[in-house]
Design a protein around this motif. Sequence first.
Motif, PDB file in Angstrom:
ATOM      1  N   LYS A  21      52.913  39.023  49.977  1.00  0.00           N
ATOM      2  CA  LYS A  21      51.699  38.413  48.722  1.00  0.00           C
ATOM      3  C   LYS A  21      49.909  38.631  48.795  1.00  0.00           C
ATOM      4  O   LYS A  21      50.362  39.592  50.491  1.00  0.00           O
ATOM      5  CB  LYS A  21      51.526  36.598  48.936  1.00  0.00           C
ATOM      6  N   LEU A  22      48.931  38.691  47.919  1.00  0.00           N
ATOM      7  CA  LEU A  22      47.747  39.067  48.304  1.00  0.00           C
ATOM      8  C   LEU A  22      47.166  38.242  47.358  1.00  0.00           C
ATOM      9  O   LEU A  22      47.863  37.609  46.323  1.00  0.00           O
ATOM     10  CB  LEU A  22      47.843  40.792  48.282  1.00  0.00           C
ATOM     11  N   ALA A  23      45.442  38.162  47.488  1.00  0.00           N
ATOM     12  CA  ALA A  23      44.945  37.557  47.095  1.00  0.00           C
ATOM     13  C   ALA A  23      43.804  38.102  46.582  1.00  0.00           C
ATOM     14  O   ALA A  23      43.878  39.344  47.090  1.00  0.00           O
ATOM     15  CB  ALA A  23      44.215  36.628  48.191  1.00  0.00           C
ATOM     16  N   ILE A  68      45.992  46.228  41.525  1.00  0.00           N
ATOM     17  CA  ILE A  68      46.892  44.936  42.442  1.00  0.00           C
ATOM     18  C   ILE A  68      48.433  44.835  41.569  1.00  0.00           C
ATOM     19  O   ILE A  68      48.164  44.985  40.228  1.00  0.00           O
ATOM     20  CB  ILE A  68      45.372  43.866  41.149  1.00  0.00           C
ATOM     21  N   PRO A  69      48.810  43.882  42.425  1.00  0.00           N
ATOM     22  CA  PRO A  69      50.257  43.825  41.885  1.00  0.00           C
ATOM     23  C   PRO A  69      50.502  43.191  40.111  1.00  0.00           C
ATOM     24  O   PRO A  69      51.103  43.096  39.195  1.00  0.00           O
ATOM     25  CB  PRO A  69      51.395  43.359  42.361  1.00  0.00           C
ATOM     26  N   LEU A 127      45.713  33.900  37.440  1.00  0.00           N
ATOM     27  CA  LEU A 127      45.056  35.448  37.719  1.00  0.00           C
ATOM     28  C   LEU A 127      43.879  35.555  36.476  1.00  0.00           C
ATOM     29  O   LEU A 127      43.611  36.358  36.520  1.00  0.00           O
ATOM     30  CB  LEU A 127      45.557  36.584  36.280  1.00  0.00           C
ATOM     31  N   ARG A 128      43.489  34.317  37.291  1.00  0.00           N
ATOM     32  CA  ARG A 128      41.968  34.208  37.456  1.00  0.00           C
ATOM     33  C   ARG A 128      41.124  33.357  38.426  1.00  0.00           C
ATOM     34  O   ARG A 128      41.821  33.130  39.158  1.00  0.00           O
ATOM     35  CB  ARG A 128      41.588  33.245  36.166  1.00  0.00           C
ATOM     36  N   GLY A 129      39.860  33.518  38.250  1.00  0.00           N
ATOM     37  CA  GLY A 129      38.916  32.829  40.303  1.00  0.00           C
ATOM     38  C   GLY A 129      39.236  33.695  40.817  1.00  0.00           C
ATOM     39  O   GLY A 129      39.815  34.913  41.958  1.00  0.00           O
ATOM     40  N   PHE A 130      40.093  32.909  42.041  1.00  0.00           N
ATOM     41  CA  PHE A 130      41.134  33.267  44.123  1.00  0.00           C
ATOM     42  C   PHE A 130      42.508  32.897  43.416  1.00  0.00           C
ATOM     43  O   PHE A 130      42.463  31.798  43.249  1.00  0.00           O
ATOM     44  CB  PHE A 130      39.825  33.089  44.545  1.00  0.00           C
ATOM     45  N   TYR A 131      43.074  34.587  43.365  1.00  0.00           N
ATOM     46  CA  TYR A 131      44.222  34.068  42.412  1.00  0.00           C
ATOM     47  C   TYR A 131      45.730  34.855  44.164  1.00  0.00           C
ATOM     48  O   TYR A 131      44.609  35.533  44.264  1.00  0.00           O
ATOM     49  CB  TYR A 131      44.136  34.086  41.141  1.00  0.00           C
ATOM     50  N   ILE A 132      46.830  33.832  43.353  1.00  0.00           N
ATOM     51  CA  ILE A 132      47.832  34.808  44.821  1.00  0.00           C
ATOM     52  C   ILE A 132      48.365  35.540  43.061  1.00  0.00           C
ATOM     53  O   ILE A 132      48.914  35.764  42.850  1.00  0.00           O
ATOM     54  CB  ILE A 132      48.831  33.591  45.182  1.00  0.00           C
ATOM     55  N   SER A 133      48.634  37.273  43.711  1.00  0.00           N
ATOM     56  CA  SER A 133      49.619  37.787  43.615  1.00  0.00           C
ATOM     57  C   SER A 133      50.993  38.330  44.644  1.00  0.00           C
ATOM     58  O   SER A 133      51.003  38.157  45.706  1.00  0.00           O
ATOM     59  CB  SER A 133      49.215  39.258  43.262  1.00  0.00           C
TER      60      SER A 133
END
Length: 855
Positions: A118-120, A253-254, A101-107
């Motif tokens: 998924k989303l980024a 954001i999830p 959950l930091r920088g560029f991450y996947i949810s």
Amino acid sequence: MNAKIKPKHYDISLEPDLINATFSGQVKIYINVLQDTHSIVINSVELDVLSASIEQNNRVFSLTTKYDEENETAIFHCTQQINPGDGILKIAFSGILNDRLRGFYISRYKDRNGKDNKLASTQFEPTDARRAFPCFDEPNQKATFSLCATIEENHRAISNMPEQKQCKNNDGTKTIWFEKTPIMSTYVLALVVGQLNCIEKTADNGTLVRIWSTEGLESKGKYALDVAIKILQYLENYFGIKYPLPKLDHVAIPDFAAGAMENWGCITYREPALLFDPSNSSSATRQLVAEIIAHEMAHMWFGDLVTMRWWNDLWLNESFASWMGDKAINSIYPGWQKWTQFLVADTGHALRLDGLLNSHPIEQEVQNPNEIGQLFDAISYSKGASIIRMLENFLGENTFRKGINSYLNKFQHDNASTDDLWECLQAESGRPVKEIMGAWIKTTGYPYIGLEIDRAKDVHEILISQKRFIYEQSASTKDCNETWPIPINTIDSNGKTSMHLLKDQSQKITIPKITQTEWVKLNVEQAGFYRVLYQNEDLYLLNEAVKQKLLGAADRLGLISDSFAMVQARLTPASTFLTQCNAYINETSQPVWSELLHGLRYIQNLIYGKGYYDDFTKYSRHLLKQIQSEVGWETNSNDDHLTSLLRSQILLSAGQFEDLAVLEKAKSELQNSLAMGNQIPADLRRIIYVLAAKQGDQELYDIFWELHSKSNFQEEKVRLLSALTQFQDPGLIAKTLDMALTEKVRTHETISVIVQSCGTHNGRKLTWEFMKENWKELDRRYGEGGFGLMYMIQALSGFRNNAALKDIDEFFKSNCVPAAELTLLQTKETIKNNIDWIEYNKTDLSTWSYLTEMK
């Protein structure tokens, strides 16, 4: 970081691969080289630099790369001298879409059809833009940004600025270019990519406002859209500066670490902080959504348009957003009594933290990401907001507003410091703002005021003195002699007021004359950030005024808050506070009850299992009896907002104080709902779930997990998770904790499960054992810092014995938490205070009788 280089503009290209959780990218940074050099130092972490070069005067030089992991930098070396002047730094790189959950991450989430998706998303504050692209990742290194993203054809991308153009590629992807941003800091850049939809409306000023969510949840953004439009209008009017961007997106954001993030023009949120379902959302969520939107939108000016020069002035961002957000909410929803609620949510929270020796000043020197992350606490947010309120009260609302407008106009699109703000307010007011506020910003802690009134005669002069308020009463703290310039206002029985500035350790002040039987109260409407210790005779008169509602809600709240603080600091015995509670038996204000119940619940935790525990809970139920009867269980569409909050609060507290009728009612309401399929009112759902769980068995436990799995509404999932932490059976507690580390529970909700489990008598020790056994995974997820790590360690503050204190101390000596060192010190100090409090009050509470108080 690098005084030789100044960035001017970034061209960034990112290509996220959601299937493999990776991304690749290129960045061109247009720089100004300020002096001869052979090397360029830039922030970069968890990125692989594939190539790097610099272009100057139409000549391109390759750069070699060396990584400095400790300082989170990449050092580019050039064999040729890099000369002063303009240049273009070109870097190709790749990275991972992490799950932290930091920088560029996947949810990850389930879509409306129940399928995995998924989303980024990005989350850069404070120092994580460097995880998405190499950059000069410091707030004063402002530049403009042009971003493009190559994504799957069925995905959408959202960033700070409107979409400029897009084109389809031949491989099932498309590339989207966004318009160039104004000059801004790296930490407010944003990109969200996924299957997203929105609802939208154009505000009267022409700004396009959109609420985004994953597909299928768009309709739950209607309330947020309405609130955002109203707040935009209010903030533009207050600041006198038009919102600077052409659009303002709010994106749910999830998976999201904090409540929200103020990316300029693209604010990101945790889903329950933005999405509201009229049929399934509570009044508390209605307020939360509005508050967080207001806070983040205030950042569009305070933080984004004008940014602190360095993180030691973080409070300029967060405190002003907290204060300004509440000011907006109070204007739009006056019935919510936001400034009285502020005393609980902000002032009270900050006073409690700042009473610890291991607190920190509002303005704190920091050097590295671990130190920076620890500033995001109640001092930077809530203490700062409280002293802003105090200063506004002292200078006057109109004068203060003019000073703020001057500050924003002077430093827009630039960086500023605390002194810059004081100078603008000082110029507008003609008052010594810098001198007065210096101590409040740079000194840890706050004062409490003692007052001496000669009750043998009518008086118009009283002696007041100040001393630092500290919970720990030891030889080392008794000689603390810090002083603060304190704006002090008074009100008396006749409604007459006076204003003073206490600069010394003690001084006499002149007030309107009072007789021997008339009261005087300091800190009118609790506008000041200090506490007051009254003599018994004065407190008696004030309690009589409370009974007769001669004091407003804020002043009634302040009295009980200060009295409990004196008990907590062992300056007065616990029975003093319990006796004073009797004056509030006819209380009807929700914020006042919040503060009073905080004190009662604190005592309940510390005396659990003691011989006087049953007397205490009987007395607590007695205090609640009248208000409980008034609010009842029946919700009504005509209930005002605070009544709805009060009902939930009172019924939950009654159950926590073991009111058998309330517990049975909660159990039967849930059974009826499960059997008949009728929906429990949203405002009662959490308390019914929680109180039923306290009495629940394996069958109910399994039902709750099944309901959790079936629901696609995150607020409902959160309610059910809260209930799942409240079962009394040790086996069920352990199972819930184990489930918290599975995919059934979102990464950010794992923290909530740990914190709430640790808050129960049966769960505290089990939770601590779970944390130790799973520390490797918890450290991987949260160890780099942020709210999650701090909340998890703070949860241990409920322990009350030396064995636990020793165990915690020894564990963290072997498992260091550099990103939460201060939080750990605060937690250990609190446990020590708990132990000392129990010892100090055991005789007092053993001889205290609830029967006496109930007469």
